[in-house]
Design a protein around this motif. Structure first.
Motif, PDB file in Angstrom:
ATOM      1  N   VAL A  77       0.800  -1.003  -0.013  1.00  0.00           N
ATOM      2  CA  VAL A  77       0.177  -0.054  -0.031  1.00  0.00           C
ATOM      3  C   VAL A  77       0.867   1.032  -0.019  1.00  0.00           C
ATOM      4  N   SER A  78       0.949   2.037  -1.112  1.00  0.00           N
ATOM      5  CA  SER A  78       2.022   3.066  -1.174  1.00  0.00           C
ATOM      6  C   SER A  78       1.166   4.428  -2.180  1.00  0.00           C
ATOM      7  N   CYS A  99     -10.264  -0.284   9.261  1.00  0.00           N
ATOM      8  CA  CYS A  99      -9.956   0.813   8.548  1.00  0.00           C
ATOM      9  C   CYS A  99     -10.726   2.178   8.188  1.00  0.00           C
ATOM     10  N   GLY A 100     -11.719   1.997   8.922  1.00  0.00           N
ATOM     11  CA  GLY A 100     -12.727   3.021   9.171  1.00  0.00           C
ATOM     12  C   GLY A 100     -13.299   3.454   7.667  1.00  0.00           C
ATOM     13  N   VAL A 101     -13.608   2.388   6.646  1.00  0.00           N
ATOM     14  CA  VAL A 101     -14.282   2.778   5.641  1.00  0.00           C
ATOM     15  C   VAL A 101     -15.659   2.422   5.443  1.00  0.00           C
ATOM     16  N   GLU A 102     -16.549   2.245   6.439  1.00  0.00           N
ATOM     17  CA  GLU A 102     -17.864   1.795   6.575  1.00  0.00           C
ATOM     18  C   GLU A 102     -18.508   2.890   5.709  1.00  0.00           C
ATOM     19  N   THR A 103     -18.683   4.152   5.981  1.00  0.00           N
ATOM     20  CA  THR A 103     -19.232   5.157   5.353  1.00  0.00           C
ATOM     21  C   THR A 103     -19.087   5.589   3.955  1.00  0.00           C
ATOM     22  N   ILE A 104     -18.071   5.013   3.271  1.00  0.00           N
ATOM     23  CA  ILE A 104     -17.447   5.439   1.664  1.00  0.00           C
ATOM     24  C   ILE A 104     -17.738   4.242   1.017  1.00  0.00           C
ATOM     25  N   LEU A 105     -18.185   2.893   1.441  1.00  0.00           N
ATOM     26  CA  LEU A 105     -18.040   1.732   0.527  1.00  0.00           C
ATOM     27  C   LEU A 105     -18.915   1.996  -0.668  1.00  0.00           C
ATOM     28  N   ARG A 122      -6.837   4.623   2.809  1.00  0.00           N
ATOM     29  CA  ARG A 122      -7.763   3.648   3.757  1.00  0.00           C
ATOM     30  C   ARG A 122      -8.313   2.571   3.071  1.00  0.00           C
ATOM     31  N   THR A 123      -8.828   2.772   1.646  1.00  0.00           N
ATOM     32  CA  THR A 123      -9.604   1.817   1.063  1.00  0.00           C
ATOM     33  C   THR A 123      -8.539   0.801   0.572  1.00  0.00           C
ATOM     34  N   LEU A 124      -7.498   1.492   0.014  1.00  0.00           N
ATOM     35  CA  LEU A 124      -6.323   0.389  -0.478  1.00  0.00           C
ATOM     36  C   LEU A 124      -5.704  -0.508   0.787  1.00  0.00           C
ATOM     37  N   LEU A 125      -5.790   0.064   2.081  1.00  0.00           N
ATOM     38  CA  LEU A 125      -5.231  -0.719   3.255  1.00  0.00           C
ATOM     39  C   LEU A 125      -6.112  -1.790   3.566  1.00  0.00           C
ATOM     40  N   CYS A 126      -7.499  -1.471   3.445  1.00  0.00           N
ATOM     41  CA  CYS A 126      -8.567  -2.592   3.472  1.00  0.00           C
ATOM     42  C   CYS A 126      -8.476  -3.598   2.701  1.00  0.00           C
ATOM     43  N   ASP A 142       4.689   4.955   3.404  1.00  0.00           N
ATOM     44  CA  ASP A 142       4.285   6.583   3.897  1.00  0.00           C
ATOM     45  C   ASP A 142       2.584   6.433   4.146  1.00  0.00           C
ATOM     46  N   PRO A 143       2.271   5.644   5.106  1.00  0.00           N
ATOM     47  CA  PRO A 143       1.173   5.553   5.173  1.00  0.00           C
ATOM     48  C   PRO A 143       0.139   6.783   5.798  1.00  0.00           C
ATOM     49  N   PHE A 144       0.951   7.587   6.399  1.00  0.00           N
ATOM     50  CA  PHE A 144       0.238   8.813   6.828  1.00  0.00           C
ATOM     51  C   PHE A 144       0.194  10.027   6.307  1.00  0.00           C
ATOM     52  N   ALA A 145       0.710   9.821   4.908  1.00  0.00           N
ATOM     53  CA  ALA A 145       0.976  11.056   4.187  1.00  0.00           C
ATOM     54  C   ALA A 145      -0.555  11.668   3.692  1.00  0.00           C
ATOM     55  N   GLY A 146      -0.909  12.766   3.932  1.00  0.00           N
ATOM     56  CA  GLY A 146      -2.056  13.313   3.360  1.00  0.00           C
ATOM     57  C   GLY A 146      -3.307  12.911   4.418  1.00  0.00           C
ATOM     58  N   LEU A 147      -3.121  12.182   5.258  1.00  0.00           N
ATOM     59  CA  LEU A 147      -4.311  11.828   6.195  1.00  0.00           C
ATOM     60  C   LEU A 147      -4.654  12.832   7.055  1.00  0.00           C
TER      61      LEU A 147
END
Length: 532
Positions: free
Chosen positions: A85-86, A150-156, A170-174, A188-193
């Motif tokens: 995941v990048s 991953c906290g993606v429930e609301t954007i599925l 986050r979707t890629l991580l999931c 670099d998972p925290f970039a732009g979060l």
């Protein structure tokens, strides 16, 4: 005490692509009970190492020196069960969605593309057959622990192309979690979060890394974390592997690395002011030599005017009743959580969102849709954005000199003959950014962070009246980040350019950014104007 087992072993190996060697020699071992961070400067070898572990590059044992007694070995217990995941993977996903877009062939004219739900279902079960409907079990993805983690429930049910950068990540991580792979490489998972997404990701890493430290096996995968900058490092990290100059420059415990890093940071801090002064002299000299290339067209005192602007799709309002004015010389920070509309707001200015024509928006004194072309607007803009980065990756064969010169022509790639003064300007700006002598290198061969640094130079080269910066420091290591922030600060001080800057990182806010537009999705009003 349980004996540690070797999970990955590289002894006297090299990393290479189909054309040449990238990392000539590397020895490294990952064992159970360890959680590794891989770090180092842009272009130093970190990205190559992670891509090699993911199978995107080759790891090849070197031929041992006769009589040395040294063996050469590459062994991994994960085999092909690895997911990465990048930032590069996120950009590639957006490219995929663009290539699949069939809006031109649809009666309604809009292809919403794959939803997060479809993408994640296919991560588990493979692609659907042409014409096949999404199975009923996909409607129950919300109950899966990986979705919650991953906290993606609301954007599925949102299209991938309508997700913010942080939401895509986050979707890629999931997706990587649901794929069943036993090793995850998080680059670099925290970039732009935003703060909430960072909190979710920290919790995710702590949960999984904690389990991999306490047991030899787990239902969750093992993780290797890659970071451009040594900041926000989860407490579960035990060991650090650093790359510099395409070689391993450190391999040891976290405590040993932090002691070393503290000494280096102190040395850099001591030289900061003198380096910045020299940097200013170089920039002033470049501006003087290239003044003839600037657009001297006078612009209004009011650069942008928005009145009661509303933008949305699928009954979802991204911006609602926004009224805002930008005056020349007022540098603004734009902030808000992932998905709050920051990028949409900027794309109304750059011409990348067609809903600009159904709103009352004036740019440089002209209302959009009143006859001016997008090129009339863009010749007064400098732009650094995720969209621009993706578009430039799609023409990645362009050399660095051409990338810089394209900033004068507002093009993706270069389609006009280069003048001598443009070549001289490109060479000077590349030297300023630390790319001296690399004019002929291809943009596509650079690391993600190096690409971003070049695009920032491209945006600043013509000293535009308005410089739009959407997370400009994405993927930059500490050295590049410091240099770019210094550059932007000096550009603002010049008095010729006004900045609009989106960032989630409070350490990247510039002293000149005295005005803040803060977006609050779902609230009325959905924005606040603050003073810094």
């Amino acid at each position: 005490m349980q004996k540690k087992q070797q999970l990955i072993t590289l002894t006297n190996c090299r990393i290479e692509d189909s054309r040449h060697t990238i990392v000539p020699e590397l020895s490294w071992t990952m064992k159970t009970g360890e959680a590794w961070l891989v770090t180092g400067p842009n272009g130093g070898g970190k990205a190559a190492f992670l891509n090699a572990l993911a199978g995107n590059l080759s790891i090849v044992p070197n031929t041992p020196v006769p009589g040395s007694g040294q063996e050469s070995l590459y062994a991994s217990s994960f085999k092909d069960s690895v997911a990465i995941v990048s930032l590069e993977r996120a950009a590639a996903l957006i490219e995929e969605e663009r290539n699949r877009d069939e809006s031109d062939y649809l009666e309604g004219g809009v292809d919403h593309g794959r939803s997060g739900r479809l993408f994640l279902y296919e991560s588990m079960h493979g692609p659907l057959k042409p014409g096949e409907r999404l199975p009923r079990e996909a409607a129950r993805l919300e109950v899966l622990p990986q979705i919650k983690l991953c906290g993606v429930e609301t954007i599925l049910d949102r299209g991938l192309k309508y997700m913010s950068t942080g939401e895509i990540r986050r979707t890629l991580l999931c997706s990587a979690l649901l794929s069943g792979c036993r090793l995850l490489l998080l680059s670099d998972p925290f970039a732009g979060l935003d703060a909430e997404s960072r909190k979710i990701l920290f919790g995710f890493f702590t949960t999984i890394a904690g389990r991999q430290l306490s047991a030899a096996g787990s239902e969750y995968p093992r993780i290797i974390l890659g970071m451009e900058r040594y900041t926000e490092i989860p407490s579960a990290i035990t060991n650090v592997l650093e790359f510099s100059g395409n070689r391993s420059s450190f391999c040891g415990t976290r405590a040993e690395y932090e002691t070393r890093a503290a000494v280096l940071a102190a040395d850099k801090a001591a030289n900061r002011e003198s380096e910045k002064a020299l940097f200013k002299e170089e920039l002033d000299e470049i501006n003087e030599e290239t003044a003839v290339l600037e657009d001297k067209t006078e612009t209004e005192d009011i650069l942008v005017s928005m009145k009661h602007v509303t933008v949305g799709w699928d009954d979802r309002k991204v911006l609602d009743d926004l009224t805002w004015t930008l005056h020349r010389g007022e540098h603004w920070l734009i902030r808000g959580p992932n998905g709050s509309g920051k990028t949409t707001f900027l794309e109304l200015l750059t011409g990348d969102n067609m809903q600009v024509f159904c709103n009352d928006i004036k740019i440089f004194g002209s209302r959009r849709g009143s006859g001016e072309s997008v090129w009339d607007i863009k010749k007064k803009l400098g732009i650094v954005s995720y969209r621009l980065h993706v578009e430039y990756r799609m023409v990645g064969g362009t050399d660095l000199e051409s990338v810089i010169i394209s900033g004068f022509h507002d093009s993706i790639g270069l389609y006009e003959p280069k003048t001598d003064i443009e070549k001289a300007a490109a060479a000077a700006w590349l030297k300023l950014g630390g790319f001296s002598g690399r004019e002929r290198e291809s943009f596509g061969t650079l690391s993600y962070g190096e690409q971003r640094a070049v695009l920032i130079l491209r945006a600043a080269v013509k000293r535009p009246p308005l410089l739009i910066l959407d997370e400009p420091c994405h993927g930059l290591d500490e050295e590049y980040r410091r240099k770019i922030l210094d550059l932007l600060d000096l550009v603002a001080q010049s008095g010729t350019t006004t900045l609009l800057h989106v960032t989630h990182d409070p350490t990247e806010v510039l002293a000149c950014e005295k005005h803040i537009l803060e977006l609050h999705p779902g609230e009325t009003p959905m924005y606040r104007i603050l003073e810094n």
